[in-house]
Scaffold this motif. Structure first.
Motif, PDB file in Angstrom:
ATOM      1  N   SER A  59      34.324  46.373  87.026  1.00  0.00           N
ATOM      2  CA  SER A  59      33.676  47.686  86.842  1.00  0.00           C
ATOM      3  C   SER A  59      33.588  48.428  88.174  1.00  0.00           C
TER       4      SER A  59
ATOM      5  N   GLN B 181      31.264  50.855  80.987  1.00  0.00           N
ATOM      6  CA  GLN B 181      30.923  49.672  80.203  1.00  0.00           C
ATOM      7  C   GLN B 181      29.652  49.922  79.392  1.00  0.00           C
TER       8      GLN B 181
ATOM      9  N   ASP C  99      36.178  50.603  80.169  1.00  0.00           N
ATOM     10  CA  ASP C  99      35.522  49.352  80.550  1.00  0.00           C
ATOM     11  C   ASP C  99      34.963  48.660  79.299  1.00  0.00           C
ATOM     12  N   GLU C 100      35.599  47.595  78.895  1.00  0.00           N
ATOM     13  CA  GLU C 100      35.200  46.751  77.761  1.00  0.00           C
ATOM     14  C   GLU C 100      35.118  47.515  76.427  1.00  0.00           C
TER      15      GLU C 100
HETATM   16 MG    MG Z   1      31.852  45.068  84.236  1.00  0.00          MG
END
Ligand code: MG
Ligand code: ATP
Length: 215
Positions: free
Chosen positions: A41, A83, A157-158
C-alpha cells in the motif's frame, strides 16, 4: 507507461521502501503480492503522491510526477482505489459517484454515471448509503468511482478482499471489460487467488532491506 526508479520512502523516521524500482508497460496487469506490512500500500501511495519520496523518482508517460497533486494525476489518467473504503458514508451511491467525478463537466459526468450504472448494476442501489451495501457491493462502488475517470493506469489495493464468489465474478468481468486494454496499465495489490485470471506479471514485495535485491 509507469517507471519507478529506485525510490525509498516511509513514515516519519520509519523507512518502508528501500530503492524500489519497477516498470509498468502498456497492456500489463501487475499483481503486487507480499506479506502484511511489506509495503504494497505504501508503494501505491507513493505513486499517487500521497506520500513523499525520500529518494528516487516516478515517471508516468515519460513525465516526472513529483510535482503533481493527486487531482493532476487523475486528470492525466492515474486512478488510485485505496485498500480502505474511500467513499463518503453519509452520501448515497449516486452522490458518491457524482462527487468522485466532480471535476468533469456536468454532461460528461451524467454520461459516465449512466455508463457505470449499466456496467456495474449499481443503479438499483443508487439511493442507498455505503453502510447499507454488502462488502462486495462496496468494492463494486469503489470500482465504479474509479471508472468514472476512465483510467489509463489503475492502482487498486485489494479489490477482492471480503468479496464473495458472485461479486468476484462481477469484478473480474468489470476489469476485463473496462480497464484491461492494450493501452492501459493496472497494478492490483491482492492476497487472494481470485486475481489469477487477470494478471500478466507478478511482483512479490519483501519486508525491509531484502526488497533492494528482489524487486
Ligand atoms: Mg496494504
Ligand atoms: N500512516 C502510517 N504511519 C506509520 N507507519 C505506517 C503508516 N501506514 C503504514 N505504516 C507501516 O508501514 C509498513 C508497511 O505498510 P503497508 O500498509 O504498506 O503494508 P502492506 O504491504 O500494504 O500490508 P497489508 O497486506 O497488511 O495491507 C507497516 O509496517 C505499517 O505499519
Amino acid at each position: 507507461m509507469l517507471s519507478i526508479n529506485k525510490i525509498s520512502s516511509g513514515y516519519g523516521k520509519k523507512q518502508v521502501l528501500y530503492d524500489v524500482s519497477m516498470e509498468v508497460k502498456a497492456g500489463e496487469v501487475i499483481l503486487l503480492t507480499g506479506g502484511n506490512g511489506s509495503g504494497k500500500s505504501t508503494l501505491l501511495k507513493c505513486i499517487y503522491n500521497l506520500l513523499p519520496l525520500w529518494t528516487g523518482s516516478i515517471e508516468f508517460q515519460e513525465q516526472n510526477t513529483s510535482k503533481n497533486k493527486p487531482s493532476d494525476l487523475i486528470h492525466n489518467g492515474i486512478v488510485y482505489i485505496p485498500q480502505k473504503d474511500f467513499y463518503f458514508e453519509n452520501l448515497t451511491v449516486l452522490e458518491n459517484l457524482q462527487i468522485s467525478g466532480n471535476m468533469l463537466s456536468k454532461q460528461i459526468l451524467k454520461e459516465r454515471i449512466t455508463e457505470v450504472f449499466e456496467l456495474t448494476g449499481l443503479e438499483k442501489f443508487k439511493k442507498r448509503k455505503p453502510f447499507d451495501l454488502s462488502g462486495g457491493e462496496r468494492k463494486i462502488l469503489a470500482f465504479g468511482m474509479g471508472l468514472i475517470h476512465k483510467p489509463k493506469l489503475l492502482l487498486f489495493d485489494e479489490p477482492f478482499a471480503g468479496v464473495d464468489a458472485k461479486n468476484t465474478t462481477t469484478l473480474l468481468r468489470l476489469f476485463k471489460e473496462t480497464i484491461i486494454k492494450p493501452d492501459n496499465g493496472v497494478i492490483i495489490v491482492e492476497h487472494k487467488d481470485d486475481v489469477k485470471p487477470l494478471y500478466t506479471r507478478k511482483i512479490k514485495m519483501h519486508l525491509g532491506n531484502i526488497k533492494r535485491k528482489l524487486l
